[in-house]
Scaffold this active site. Structure first.
Site, PDB file in Angstrom:
ATOM      1  N   ILE A   1       0.835  -1.213   0.000  1.00 47.03           N
ATOM      2  CA  ILE A   1       0.000   0.000   0.000  1.00 47.03           C
ATOM      3  C   ILE A   1       0.870   1.264   0.000  1.00 47.03           C
ATOM      4  O   ILE A   1       0.594   2.213  -0.738  1.00 47.03           O
ATOM      5  CB  ILE A   1      -0.980  -0.017   1.206  1.00 47.03           C
TER       6      ILE A   1
ATOM      7  N   PRO B   1       2.033  -2.157   9.434  1.00 50.37           N
ATOM      8  CA  PRO B   1       1.077  -2.940  10.226  1.00 50.37           C
ATOM      9  C   PRO B   1       1.144  -2.551  11.699  1.00 50.37           C
ATOM     10  O   PRO B   1       2.109  -1.913  12.138  1.00 50.37           O
ATOM     11  CB  PRO B   1       1.555  -4.382  10.032  1.00 50.37           C
TER      12      PRO B   1
ATOM     13  N   THR C   1      -4.670   5.174   7.234  1.00 48.22           N
ATOM     14  CA  THR C   1      -5.614   4.166   6.729  1.00 48.22           C
ATOM     15  C   THR C   1      -5.135   2.781   7.139  1.00 48.22           C
ATOM     16  O   THR C   1      -5.587   1.781   6.598  1.00 48.22           O
ATOM     17  CB  THR C   1      -5.727   4.206   5.185  1.00 48.22           C
ATOM     18  N   SER C   2      -4.194   2.729   8.096  1.00 47.85           N
ATOM     19  CA  SER C   2      -3.580   1.437   8.398  1.00 47.85           C
ATOM     20  C   SER C   2      -4.269   0.731   9.569  1.00 47.85           C
ATOM     21  O   SER C   2      -5.108  -0.141   9.364  1.00 47.85           O
ATOM     22  CB  SER C   2      -2.093   1.631   8.638  1.00 47.85           C
ATOM     23  N   ARG C   3      -3.937   1.093  10.784  1.00 52.08           N
ATOM     24  CA  ARG C   3      -4.619   0.561  11.965  1.00 52.08           C
ATOM     25  C   ARG C   3      -4.702   1.676  13.004  1.00 52.08           C
ATOM     26  O   ARG C   3      -3.731   2.424  13.197  1.00 52.08           O
ATOM     27  CB  ARG C   3      -3.870  -0.643  12.565  1.00 52.08           C
TER      28      ARG C   3
ATOM     29  N   GLU D   1     -12.217   1.364  17.327  1.00 50.16           N
ATOM     30  CA  GLU D   1     -13.240   1.248  16.280  1.00 50.16           C
ATOM     31  C   GLU D   1     -14.119   0.010  16.430  1.00 50.16           C
ATOM     32  O   GLU D   1     -15.225  -0.063  15.884  1.00 50.16           O
ATOM     33  CB  GLU D   1     -12.582   1.223  14.888  1.00 50.16           C
TER      34      GLU D   1
ATOM     35  N   HIS E   1     -13.412   2.753   8.243  1.00 48.63           N
ATOM     36  CA  HIS E   1     -12.666   1.582   7.737  1.00 48.63           C
ATOM     37  C   HIS E   1     -13.217   1.131   6.375  1.00 48.63           C
ATOM     38  O   HIS E   1     -13.593  -0.033   6.201  1.00 48.63           O
ATOM     39  CB  HIS E   1     -12.705   0.442   8.768  1.00 48.63           C
TER      40      HIS E   1
END
Ligand code: NAD
Length: 331
Positions: free
Chosen positions: A155, A206, A232-234, A263, A295
């Site tokens: 990504i 990650p 936009t990852s975690r 979330e 998400h």
């Protein structure tokens, strides 16, 4: 194989059903999220299919194992939701979909960035109200900005290719710098220097023990005043409390997030009739310079179709006892 799908949404079911014919597998789609109460739904199945917010902790894995299930196909890339040690001890086979569409997520990162930089979300609402005033809509150029990319895997690379089209200077931090990216003109630097020099930061690594809360008070102190942060990852890559404090002080100029630390009890559900209990997201939503999506970075037709294709391939390989292309390494 008989597979129990947990946490299924209609758009996923559609994309799986479109590819199921002739596969020889039998899918049952449950709306319920996987937890200790819903795990018994998996009784009698050969495998389960779960998503990002279905926790595969020790208790759940033991419960599934008790039903004779030790095969899991994840219809996502990240696997931080799994207790890998417990999965190893219980002899689980877990496969994932490592790169269904890096471009989908990278493009969403840019959608967040461009919405914030040009205030198109505000313009959309204004014009619908016959308000054609431009006051308060002044944006900023992406062109010639320095963008720091944390994590240059699939990504991150797709994001860099887009950013280069905008004429940006790209700095990057990754545990394993990529020669092809260097050849394209990306400068790999220590994390501190990337934080220090970037106008815009985009997170694409990650969530691990090392990266947990990598954007915290200390990291914010190293950044430029008014920095734009896109995640936009975690969610847990960012310490939300510190980000709120950074926003209040103006240290963070813009924040665009598709993922949020807490979330799990919010995202993928329609809670419009409920009273929001999460104080932190409520506070985040009060800032005019914060944009939150729930998400959805992965959610394109192309990505859904690829998730279904690779999940079916993973099941075929598990059933045939073949070498697995997409196995998650355990323990
Ligand atoms: P990838 O495995 O291809 O790349 C990850 C990169 O991060 C690797 O190059 C790795 O070396 C690097 N990395 C690992 N730990 C790091 C650290 N502590 N600091 C800096 N770099 C580090 O993964 P990808 O496909 O590019 O996905 C990246 C992340 O995006 C996933 O882990 C997942 O959490 C997230 N994701 C989000 C969505 C969404 O819908 N929002 C969809 C897919 C993936």
């Amino acid at each position: 194989m008989k597979v129990a799908f947990f946490n299924t949404k209609p758009y996923e079911q559609k994309s799986f059903e479109a590819q199921l014919d002739g596969s020889g597998h039998d899918f049952t789609f449950f709306e319920a999220k996987l937890d200790l109460d819903t795990a018994p739904l998996a009784k009698g199945f050969d495998a389960i299919c779960s998503f990002v917010n279905d926790h595969l902790d020790q208790a759940i894995l033991e419960k599934l194992n008790g039903f004779g299930i030790n095969k899991v196909v994840l219809r996502c890339a990240g696997f931080n939701q799994i207790d890998l040690e417990a999965a190893k001890v219980l002899d689980f086979t877990i496969c994932r979909v490592p790169a269904y569409s890096p471009e989908a997520v990278a493009e969403h990162s840019f959608a967040l960035l461009l919405t914030l930089s040009r205030k198109t979300h505000k313009a959309f609402n204004r014009v619908r109200d016959n308000n054609f005033s431009l006051v308060g809509l002044t944006g900023f150029n992406i062109h010639q900005k320095t963008i720091g990319v944390i994590g240059t895997g699939a990504i991150g690379k797709a994001f860099i290719r887009i950013a280069m089209g905008f004429g940006c200077r790209i700095l990057a931090y990754d545990l394993y710098p990529d020669q092809k990216m260097k050849d394209l003109g990306v400068s790999y630097l220590p994390l501190e220097d990337v934080l220090n020099q970037s106008d815009i930061l985009s997170l694409h690594c990650p969530l691990t023990e090392d990266s947990f809360h990598m954007i915290n008070k200390k990291a914010l102190q190293k950044m430029k005043a008014g920095v734009t942060i896109i995640n936009t990852s975690r969610g847990a890559l960012i310490n939300t409390k510190d980000a709120i404090s950074g926003l209040k002080k103006g240290k963070i100029g813009f924040l665009g997030i598709d993922v949020y630390e807490q979330e799990e009890n919010l995202f993928f559900q329609n809670l419009s009739e409920e009273i929001l209990q999460d104080e932190q997201i409520a506070r985040l939503m009060t800032f005019p310079n914060v944009l939150i999506t729930g998400h959805q970075a992965f959610l394109t037709h192309e990505a859904l179709s690829e998730i279904a294709r690779v999940t079916l391939l993973n099941l075929d390989q598990i059933e045939a006892g073949m070498e697995l292309d997409n196995q998650v390494k355990l323990g």
